[in-house]
Design a protein around this motif. Structure first.
Motif, PDB file in Angstrom:
ATOM      1  N   GLU A   1       0.823  -1.202   0.000  1.00 22.07           N
ATOM      2  CA  GLU A   1       0.000   0.000   0.000  1.00 22.07           C
ATOM      3  C   GLU A   1       0.865   1.264   0.000  1.00 22.07           C
ATOM      4  N   GLU A   2       1.998   1.197   0.696  1.00 19.56           N
ATOM      5  CA  GLU A   2       2.907   2.342   0.692  1.00 19.56           C
ATOM      6  C   GLU A   2       3.498   2.558  -0.705  1.00 19.56           C
ATOM      7  N   ALA A   3       3.855   1.477  -1.370  1.00 12.74           N
ATOM      8  CA  ALA A   3       4.375   1.586  -2.734  1.00 12.74           C
ATOM      9  C   ALA A   3       3.304   2.098  -3.701  1.00 12.74           C
ATOM     10  N   LEU A   4       2.059   1.654  -3.509  1.00 13.76           N
ATOM     11  CA  LEU A   4       0.960   2.129  -4.360  1.00 13.76           C
ATOM     12  C   LEU A   4       0.770   3.633  -4.184  1.00 13.76           C
ATOM     13  N   ALA A   5       0.901   4.118  -2.966  1.00 10.81           N
ATOM     14  CA  ALA A   5       0.758   5.552  -2.724  1.00 10.81           C
ATOM     15  C   ALA A   5       1.809   6.340  -3.512  1.00 10.81           C
ATOM     16  N   TRP A   6       3.025   5.801  -3.617  1.00  4.19           N
ATOM     17  CA  TRP A   6       4.074   6.459  -4.405  1.00  4.19           C
ATOM     18  C   TRP A   6       3.710   6.450  -5.883  1.00  4.19           C
ATOM     19  N   VAL A   7       3.188   5.320  -6.379  1.00  2.92           N
ATOM     20  CA  VAL A   7       2.851   5.191  -7.793  1.00  2.92           C
ATOM     21  C   VAL A   7       1.655   6.073  -8.149  1.00  2.92           C
ATOM     22  N   ALA A   8       0.696   6.181  -7.238  1.00  2.00           N
ATOM     23  CA  ALA A   8      -0.550   6.883  -7.533  1.00  2.00           C
ATOM     24  C   ALA A   8      -0.393   8.389  -7.572  1.00  2.00           C
ATOM     25  N   GLN A   9       0.746   8.895  -7.168  1.00  2.51           N
ATOM     26  CA  GLN A   9       0.980  10.326  -7.321  1.00  2.51           C
ATOM     27  C   GLN A   9       0.939  10.667  -8.812  1.00  2.51           C
ATOM     28  N   PRO A  10       0.799  11.969  -9.181  1.00  2.00           N
ATOM     29  CA  PRO A  10       0.813  12.318 -10.610  1.00  2.00           C
ATOM     30  C   PRO A  10       2.203  12.060 -11.156  1.00  2.00           C
ATOM     31  N   HIS A  11       2.507  10.804 -11.312  1.00  2.00           N
ATOM     32  CA  HIS A  11       3.884  10.399 -11.563  1.00  2.00           C
ATOM     33  C   HIS A  11       4.075   9.838 -12.965  1.00  2.00           C
ATOM     34  N   PRO A  12       3.523   8.656 -13.287  1.00  2.00           N
ATOM     35  CA  PRO A  12       3.792   8.103 -14.617  1.00  2.00           C
ATOM     36  C   PRO A  12       3.011   8.851 -15.697  1.00  2.00           C
ATOM     37  N   PRO A  13       3.585   9.049 -16.879  1.00  2.00           N
ATOM     38  CA  PRO A  13       2.810   9.590 -17.995  1.00  2.00           C
ATOM     39  C   PRO A  13       1.708   8.615 -18.396  1.00  2.00           C
ATOM     40  N   LEU A  14       0.678   9.105 -19.060  1.00  2.00           N
ATOM     41  CA  LEU A  14      -0.483   8.281 -19.396  1.00  2.00           C
ATOM     42  C   LEU A  14      -0.103   7.038 -20.178  1.00  2.00           C
ATOM     43  N   GLU A  15       0.871   7.159 -21.053  1.00  2.00           N
ATOM     44  CA  GLU A  15       1.288   6.027 -21.884  1.00  2.00           C
ATOM     45  C   GLU A  15       1.847   4.886 -21.045  1.00  2.00           C
ATOM     46  N   PHE A  16       2.449   5.214 -19.884  1.00  2.00           N
ATOM     47  CA  PHE A  16       3.126   4.203 -19.073  1.00  2.00           C
ATOM     48  C   PHE A  16       2.272   3.713 -17.906  1.00  2.00           C
ATOM     49  N   ARG A  17       1.011   4.134 -17.837  1.00  2.00           N
ATOM     50  CA  ARG A  17       0.165   3.702 -16.724  1.00  2.00           C
ATOM     51  C   ARG A  17      -0.536   2.384 -17.028  1.00  2.00           C
ATOM     52  N   HIS A  18       0.153   1.499 -17.683  1.00  2.00           N
ATOM     53  CA  HIS A  18      -0.368   0.158 -17.925  1.00  2.00           C
ATOM     54  C   HIS A  18      -0.550  -0.529 -16.569  1.00  2.00           C
ATOM     55  N   PRO A  19      -1.716  -1.130 -16.318  1.00  2.74           N
ATOM     56  CA  PRO A  19      -1.939  -1.744 -15.001  1.00  2.74           C
ATOM     57  C   PRO A  19      -0.869  -2.755 -14.612  1.00  2.74           C
ATOM     58  N   ALA A  20      -0.363  -3.524 -15.591  1.00  4.23           N
ATOM     59  CA  ALA A  20       0.677  -4.506 -15.272  1.00  4.23           C
ATOM     60  C   ALA A  20       1.978  -3.824 -14.872  1.00  4.23           C
ATOM     61  N   VAL A  21       2.283  -2.682 -15.500  1.00  2.70           N
ATOM     62  CA  VAL A  21       3.480  -1.924 -15.136  1.00  2.70           C
ATOM     63  C   VAL A  21       3.344  -1.386 -13.722  1.00  2.70           C
ATOM     64  N   LEU A  22       2.171  -0.822 -13.430  1.00  2.67           N
ATOM     65  CA  LEU A  22       1.970  -0.270 -12.090  1.00  2.67           C
ATOM     66  C   LEU A  22       2.023  -1.360 -11.026  1.00  2.67           C
ATOM     67  N   ALA A  23       1.475  -2.537 -11.350  1.00  2.00           N
ATOM     68  CA  ALA A  23       1.553  -3.655 -10.401  1.00  2.00           C
ATOM     69  C   ALA A  23       3.003  -4.070 -10.184  1.00  2.00           C
ATOM     70  N   ALA A  24       3.786  -4.132 -11.262  1.00  2.00           N
ATOM     71  CA  ALA A  24       5.210  -4.475 -11.122  1.00  2.00           C
ATOM     72  C   ALA A  24       5.945  -3.417 -10.322  1.00  2.00           C
ATOM     73  N   THR A  25       5.584  -2.157 -10.531  1.00  2.00           N
ATOM     74  CA  THR A  25       6.207  -1.075  -9.766  1.00  2.00           C
ATOM     75  C   THR A  25       5.908  -1.224  -8.278  1.00  2.00           C
ATOM     76  N   VAL A  26       4.660  -1.524  -7.953  1.00  2.00           N
ATOM     77  CA  VAL A  26       4.256  -1.668  -6.553  1.00  2.00           C
ATOM     78  C   VAL A  26       5.017  -2.823  -5.896  1.00  2.00           C
ATOM     79  N   VAL A  27       5.047  -3.968  -6.560  1.00  2.00           N
ATOM     80  CA  VAL A  27       5.689  -5.149  -5.964  1.00  2.00           C
ATOM     81  C   VAL A  27       7.188  -4.926  -5.795  1.00  2.00           C
ATOM     82  N   THR A  28       7.853  -4.395  -6.835  1.00  2.00           N
ATOM     83  CA  THR A  28       9.314  -4.255  -6.765  1.00  2.00           C
ATOM     84  C   THR A  28       9.724  -3.180  -5.758  1.00  2.00           C
ATOM     85  N   ILE A  29       8.964  -2.090  -5.670  1.00  2.00           N
ATOM     86  CA  ILE A  29       9.304  -1.061  -4.682  1.00  2.00           C
ATOM     87  C   ILE A  29       9.020  -1.557  -3.272  1.00  2.00           C
TER      88      ILE A  29
END
Length: 535
Positions: free
Chosen positions: A231-259
C-alpha cells in the motif's frame, strides 16, 4: 529509364514493385483517397522521377517495418531536394541511433516514433496514420538539413514543413508539368491537407485494481512483501507520476511489488517514467539499450499488442526481470528484451479480476479532411494540365431542378437582402452550377465569405441535403446558412434562416445505392430557425 517491376531490388521494402502508396506521398503529398475523383499516380513515370533516390535507399537494404509508405515518401522527397539527408536515412535504416538524458538524435527520434505503434492495427491500417508519419519524417529531414548537426538531440517533433511547396520544388527541379497522373498544383494538396498530431496512448487505471493485481502477483514471490509495504508503494505510484502512456496496469503492479520489496528500485522507475532511457549503435543491428530503455520498450510492446491480457502478464514478467538486473548492475546494456516465461501462473491469478489492459489510442484529427471542390473564384491561377481537375459545370443541372426549387431560388435572388438583416448591402455570387455544397456566396467586408444553401419546403414535408452539402456545412460552421423557403407557390413565401446548421440540426443519415444524403424534418428546421433568430 528502367521498369521498376523488373528490377531485382535488395530491399524488402521495394520487392514486388508495389510503390503506389509511396508515390502518392512523394508526388501528391496525400493518401490517394483524400483526393476524391483524382486519378492514380503513374507508377512508371514516378519511378523515373525518383529512381536515383530509390536506388540509394535500396543500397541500405531498407525494411518496410521502418520504411512504411509515409516514411518512404518523405525520404524520397528529402533525398531529391537535400542529398545530405542520405546520411539520416542510412543511420535510420541501419539503427545507428543515439539517445541519452538530453534527448534523441534525428534518426533515433524517428525510430522511437515509428516503433511506438508498430503492428498496432488501430493505427497502421489507417492511411491518415501514414500521413502523420509522412509529416513527421519530413519534419525530421528538414530539421536535419537546417541544423547541420547530426549529433543534435531532440525532445519534440520539429514543425512540419509545407509539403506542397517541397513537391513543387521537386517538380521544378525535374522540369515536369502538372498532369492528372503526375504532379498536381500546390493548391490541390493544400485544399486537402490536415496537419495531424502525434497519436496518444492513454491508460486510465483503477488503483484498487492495481493493488489487487500486485497482491496476487506478490503471492508468487519467494518472500512476499507485506500488505503495508504494497500500500505504501501504491501511494508512491498513484501520485501524478507516470505519464499516461506508461500507466499500464501490469506496469503499475510491477512497480508496486518491486518497490515494496526493494525501495531503491524507485530510481529505475523514476528514469522509466521520466523517459530517460538511453540507446547507442550496435553495428547495424538493433541498438543497445540501457535497462530503463528496455523497460520502456516492454511497455510499448504491450500497448500495441493485439492480445492485451496475454501481453500484460508477459510485461509484468519482463519488468520483474529487468528490475532484478538493475539491482545487480544498473549500468547494463542489452539488445534483446527478456523472454516472457513459457509457464505463467499469473495468467490464472489475474484472469478473474476483469482489468482492462488495452489502452485507448487518441489520434486527433484522424477524421478525414473534408473533400470538397475548391471554389472557382478562390482556386488561384495555377496553370498546366492540373486545371483539368476542376469539375466543369453540368449544362443539364439547371434543367433537372424541380420547378419549386427554381422558383425558390429566383425568389431568394430577388429578396435575399430582406431575408436576414446582415445580408443587406452584401454582394451576392451565384454558385449553383459549381456543385461545391452551396448555392450562393455572399462576401461581407468584415468576415466570411458566407455560403448559402437554399431549399424549398412544402407543408409538413422535409428537405434533403447531399453529403457534399452537409460536409460543407460542417467545414464552414458559422459561415454557412441553410435557408428554407416555405410556401413558394403562395402569394407570400417566407424564409427560415438557420446559421451553422451542422451545430443545430441532427439529420437522419440516408444511404441509397448511389450516394449518401441527410434528411431534415420540418419541425426540427423551425426550431433551429427560431434559435438562429434569437442569436
Amino acid at each position: 529509364m528502367s521498369e521498376f517491376r523488373d528490377i531485382d531490388f535488395r530491399s524488402k521494402a521495394f520487392r514486388g514493385g508495389n510503390l503506389k502508396r509511396t508515390f502518392d506521398f512523394a508526388v501528391r503529398g496525400l493518401p490517394r483517397h483524400m483526393l476524391r475523383g483524382e486519378q492514380f499516380v503513374d507508377p512508371d513515370w514516378a519511378f523515373g522521377i525518383y529512381e536515383r533516390e530509390i536506388r540509394q535507399l535500396d543500397d541500405f537494404n531498407i525494411h518496410p517495418k521502418w520504411f512504411s509508405s509515409g516514411v518512404l515518401g518523405a525520404a524520397l522527397i528529402s533525398l531529391k531536394l537535400c542529398p545530405q539527408t542520405q546520411e539520416l536515412w542510412r543511420r535510420f535504416a541501419q539503427h545507428e541511433v543515439y539517445r541519452d538524458e538530453i534527448g534523441s538524435d534525428a534518426p533515433g527520434f524517428l525510430r522511437d516514433l515509428v516503433e511506438r505503434h508498430q503492428n498496432d492495427r488501430r493505427l497502421t491500417r489507417s492511411q491518415y496514420y501514414q500521413m502523420f508519419l509522412f509529416q513527421a519524417a519530413l519534419a525530421m529531414a528538414r530539421a536535419w538539413t537546417h541544423h547541420g548537426n547530426p549529433d543534435l538531440r531532440y525532445q519534440f517533433l520539429p514543425p512540419v514543413p509545407d509539403a506542397a511547396e517541397l513537391i513543387a520544388e521537386v517538380r521544378t527541379l525535374c522540369n515536369e508539368r502538372h498532369s492528372l497522373t503526375g504532379f498536381r498544383p500546390p493548391r490541390v494538396t493544400r485544399d486537402h491537407w490536415v496537419e495531424l498530431q502525434m497519436p496518444q496512448v492513454v491508460h486510465e487505471p483503477d488503483y484498487e485494481q492495481v493493488l489487487q493485481l500486485a497482491q496476487w502477483a506478490a503471492t508468487l514471490e519467494e518472500t512476499p512483501p507485506s500488505a503495508d509495504a504494497l500500500e505504501e508503494a501504491l501511494a508512491w505510484v498513484a501520485q501524478p507520476h507516470p505519464p499516461l502512456e506508461f500507466r499500464h496496469p501490469a506496469v503499475l503492479a510491477a512497480t508496486v511489488v518491486t518497490i515494496a520489496q526493494a525501495p531503491e528500485s524507485r530510481d529505475l522507475w523514476n528514469r522509466v517514467f521520466g523517459f530517460l532511457g538511453c540507446r547507442k549503435p550496435n553495428n547495424g543491428r538493433k541498438p543497445y539499450s540501457d535497462l530503463s530503455a528496455c523497460l520502456i520498450d516492454c511497455i510499448r510492446l504491450a500497448n500495441r499488442s493485439n492480445d492485451p491480457e496475454r501481453a500484460a502478464t508477459a510485461l509484468y514478467g519482463r519488468a520483474r526481470v529487468l528490475v532484478d538486473l538493475w539491482l545487480e548492475d544498473p549500468d547494463q546494456w542489452r539488445v534483446a528484451l527478456p523472454r516472457a516465461p513459457k509457464e505463467r501462473p499469473l495468467d490464472d491469478l489475474w484472469a478473474d479480476l476483469n482489468v482492462n489492459f488495452a489502452p485507448q489510442v487518441i489520434f486527433e484529427c484522424e477524421r478525414p479532411a473534408l473533400m470538397l471542390d475548391p471554389d472557382d473564384d478562390e482556386s488561384g491561377g495555377e496553370g498546366g494540365n492540373g486545371a483539368a481537375s476542376r469539375k466543369k459545370p453540368d449544362p443539364d443541372t439547371a434543367r433537372k431542378r424541380l420547378e419549386t426549387g427554381e422558383a425558390a431560388e429566383q425568389w431568394f435572388l430577388n429578396n435575399y437582402q430582406s431575408v436576414y438583416p446582415e445580408f443587406r448591402g452584401v454582394p451576392l455570387v451565384d454558385c449553383r452550377e459549381r456543385r461545391s455544397g452551396y448555392d450562393f456566396k455572399l462576401k461581407p467586408k468584415q468576415e466570411g465569405p458566407w455560403r448559402v444553401e437554399l431549399k424549398s419546403l412544402s407543408k409538413g414535408g422535409a428537405v434533403s441535403l447531399t453529403n457534399r452539402q452537409w460536409e460543407r456545412a460542417q467545414l464552414e460552421g458559422e459561415n454557412y446558412f441553410l435557408i428554407i423557403i416555405r410556401g413558394i407557390q403562395s402569394d407570400r413565401p417566407n424564409a427560415m434562416v438557420i446559421r451553422n446548421p451542422f451545430a443545430k440540426l441532427k439529420p437522419k443519415r440516408q444511404k441509397p445505392v448511389q450516394s449518401i444524403s441527410w434528411r431534415l424534418e420540418s419541425d426540427d428546421l423551425e426550431e433551429a430557425a427560431d434559435n438562429s433568430e434569437e442569436e
